[in-house]
Write an enzyme that holds these catalytic residues in place. Structure first.
Site, short mmCIF file in Angstrom:
data_model
loop_
_atom_site.label_atom_id
_atom_site.label_comp_id
_atom_site.label_asym_id
_atom_site.label_seq_id
_atom_site.Cartn_x
_atom_site.Cartn_y
_atom_site.Cartn_z
N GLU A 273 0.83 -1.21 0.00
CA GLU A 273 0.00 0.00 0.00
C GLU A 273 0.87 1.26 0.00
O GLU A 273 0.73 2.12 0.88
CB GLU A 273 -0.90 0.01 1.25
N PRO A 274 1.78 1.41 -0.95
CA PRO A 274 2.63 2.60 -0.94
C PRO A 274 1.83 3.84 -1.35
O PRO A 274 0.98 3.77 -2.24
CB PRO A 274 3.69 2.28 -2.00
N GLY A 275 2.08 4.93 -0.68
CA GLY A 275 1.45 6.20 -1.04
C GLY A 275 2.53 7.21 -1.38
O GLY A 275 2.83 7.50 -2.53
N ARG A 276 3.18 7.69 -0.33
CA ARG A 276 4.14 8.78 -0.46
C ARG A 276 5.25 8.48 -1.48
O ARG A 276 5.62 9.34 -2.27
CB ARG A 276 4.76 9.02 0.92
N ARG A 312 1.83 20.30 5.89
CA ARG A 312 2.86 19.42 6.47
C ARG A 312 3.89 20.15 7.35
O ARG A 312 4.23 19.67 8.42
CB ARG A 312 3.56 18.61 5.38
N TYR A 316 3.70 18.65 10.99
CA TYR A 316 4.74 17.65 11.31
C TYR A 316 6.14 18.26 11.32
O TYR A 316 7.12 17.51 11.25
CB TYR A 316 4.74 16.52 10.27
N CYS A 345 -3.28 33.77 9.30
CA CYS A 345 -3.06 34.48 10.55
C CYS A 345 -2.61 33.55 11.67
O CYS A 345 -3.25 33.45 12.72
CB CYS A 345 -4.35 35.20 10.95
N GLU A 346 -1.54 32.82 11.43
CA GLU A 346 -0.94 31.96 12.45
C GLU A 346 0.56 31.90 12.19
O GLU A 346 0.97 31.79 11.03
CB GLU A 346 -1.48 30.52 12.36
N1 LLP Z 1 -1.65 1.99 4.38
C1 LLP Z 1 -2.21 2.47 5.52
C2 LLP Z 1 -3.10 1.59 6.30
C3 LLP Z 1 -1.93 3.78 5.94
O1 LLP Z 1 -2.48 4.24 7.07
C4 LLP Z 1 -1.07 4.59 5.18
C5 LLP Z 1 -0.77 5.97 5.59
C6 LLP Z 1 -0.53 4.06 3.99
C7 LLP Z 1 -0.83 2.75 3.63
C8 LLP Z 1 0.38 4.84 3.10
O2 LLP Z 1 1.55 5.20 3.74
P1 LLP Z 1 2.76 5.88 2.94
O3 LLP Z 1 3.31 4.85 1.98
O4 LLP Z 1 2.22 7.05 2.21
O5 LLP Z 1 3.72 6.24 3.99
N2 LLP Z 1 -0.31 13.02 6.45
C9 LLP Z 1 0.94 12.41 6.85
C10 LLP Z 1 1.02 10.95 6.49
C11 LLP Z 1 -0.12 10.09 7.00
C12 LLP Z 1 -0.01 8.64 6.63
C13 LLP Z 1 -1.23 7.89 7.02
N3 LLP Z 1 -1.27 6.53 6.62
C14 LLP Z 1 2.10 13.21 6.28
O6 LLP Z 1 1.87 14.19 5.58
O7 LLP Z 1 3.26 12.88 6.52
#
Ligand code: LLP
Length: 425
Positions: A273-276, A312, A316, A345-346
């Protein structure tokens, strides 16, 4: 290599000068490069080699329809966490059979919708959710395909707010009791027990936590096998980091090696489940300098993007690169540190603190880099600012894939209360 490079002193997205997008759409605007999305997807898949695997892109990182369609066209599935994301994945062309539904708070309505759509797998995060799903599936007469997410109690070593695999975190089923829940699930008529899942956090820059978590999962799989419960899939989540600031994340190949070393010989179908790692470097936030303001001790570059567009840094303490779209003609500019701030305004509305940048003036364009993940998706309208639009580039072509709402659209759907409809006193 992210396809945002300078040509003769001007920054391009693939073959499109960013100045052209700024003129056409205005700023702030997110810009995504198709070539980078394609490259990152291929690099990730190549790292998995011949492991039997499905890559389900985590839509929460960037749900832009153009971005999701690009990945779907390459064969990606989707990991979604709400009915809204599920609808978005389907609208972008991801087949339901390649969609995994995760999330700690799925409602009965959302679970029903997912079953109606025929998603590939529902990752259950508690015994209560398991029983709800069992009842819903029995009513429909079709067993629900389920993986059980376990909480392996592993410190991902990332920012506290995005660590998910510790026993203090709300996610997954507590490690020591997980075994019993698998037995329970295997006995439920409405549940087709497919596998186990983990996701220990996001922006991991060290492989050891992955190694520990995957090894724990392996032990669980073998223990269940000994009991006669044979799983088909292992969902290893996402989490691989990207280079923001000084972070040096492991390469996808090294991650692939850890997967092979820990669970590669189990003969299970793997889900990722890659996102970032797929989208962060494929996007930037393009913004224009409103004015340069000299404070008592600091020089502030006030830009037209705010923390509502990219949260972000505020949330973070994240570092994003800042680059001028047009490079200064001469190299030897005075190396003065500036704070790059938004109009909100922060004081938290700060993108960069004491960053050395070339001389800047009102009207100059800047980029906030590595913003393709968790950028536009987390944007909001705070301070009455329109939601930031998004543009997808492909070679020398570009298209707006989410419009900037006009003022009427911003107020659409809002009303005074029925008793307030008379003239204001
Ligand atoms: N699978 C699950 C169950 C997750 O909760 C997440 C991310 C992913 C996959 C994808 O993770 P990644 O490969 O993108 O690391 N808003 C935060 C990041 C929140 C991530 C939440 N879960 C930021 O901007 O750093």
């Amino acid at each position: 290599m992210n396809h945002f490079d300078y040509h003769e002193g001007r920054l391009f997205a693939e073959d499109v000068p960013l100045t052209r997008i700024a003129e056409g759409v205005g700023t702030p605007v997110y810009v995504y490069a198709t070539a980078t999305l394609e490259r990152h997807y291929r690099v990730f898949c190549d790292a998995l080699g011949d492991l039997p695997a499905t890559v389900c892109y985590a839509l929460k990182a960037n749900g832009n329809l153009g971005v999701v369609r690009t990945l779907a066209d390459l064969g990606a599935g989707a990991d979604v966490v709400s009915e809204g994301e599920l609808r978005r994945a389907l609208a972008a062309g991801v087949p339901a059979g390649r969609i995994v539904f995760s999330g700690v708070g799925k409602t009965a309505r959302e679970l029903t919708f997912a079953l109606d759509q025929g998603v590939r797998q529902i990752n259950v995060e508690s015994e209560e959710e398991l029983l709800t799903l069992d009842a819903l599936a029995r009513e429909r007469g079709v067993p629900a395909p389920v993986a059980i997410r376990v909480n392996p109690d592993v410190d991902a070593g990332t920012h506290d707010k995005i660590t998910t695999g510790l026993k203090e975190n709300k996610f997954g089923i507590e490690w020591t009791g997980a075994h019993t829940v698998f037995h329970r699930a295997a006995a439920l008529e409405g549940i087709r027990l497919m596998g186990a899942a983990v996701h220990i956090g996001s922006q991991l820059t060290d492989l050891d936590p992955f190694r520990t978590a995957f090894t724990r999962l392996r032990d669980l799989v073998l223990m269940l096998r000994a009991d006669g419960i044979h799983l088909e899939t292992l969902d290893l989540g996402g989490g691989l980091g990207v280079p923001y600031g000084d972070d040096v994340p492991p390469l996808p190949n090294a991650y692939g090696a850890v997967v092979r070393e820990t669970v590669g010989d189990l003969g299970l179908h793997l889900i990722f489940e890659p996102g970032r790692v797929l989208t962060a470097n494929a996007g930037l936030l393009l913004t224009r300098v409103v004015r340069v303001k000299e404070g008592a001790t600091r020089s502030f570059v006030v830009v037209d993007a705010g923390m509502n567009d990219l949260v972000r840094p505020a949330l973070y303490d994240a570092t994003h690169g800042v680059r001028p779209v047009v490079q200064p003609v001469e190299d030897g500019y005075p190396a003065l540190a500036k704070d790059v701030v938004g109009p909100i305004c922060e004081t938290g509305d700060t993108f960069a603190t004491q960053r050395v940048l070339p001389p800047l003036a009102a009207g100059d364009l800047l980029t906030l880099d590595t913003a393709g993940a968790y950028g536009a998706v987390m944007a909001n309208s705070y301070n009455g600012r329109p939601l930031v639009p998004e543009v997808l580039v492909n070679g020398d072509a570009w298209a707006v894939t989410r419009d900037r709402p006009d003022w009427d659209a911003m107020l659409a759907g809002e009303h005074v209360a029925t008793w307030q409809t008379g003239p204001s006193e």
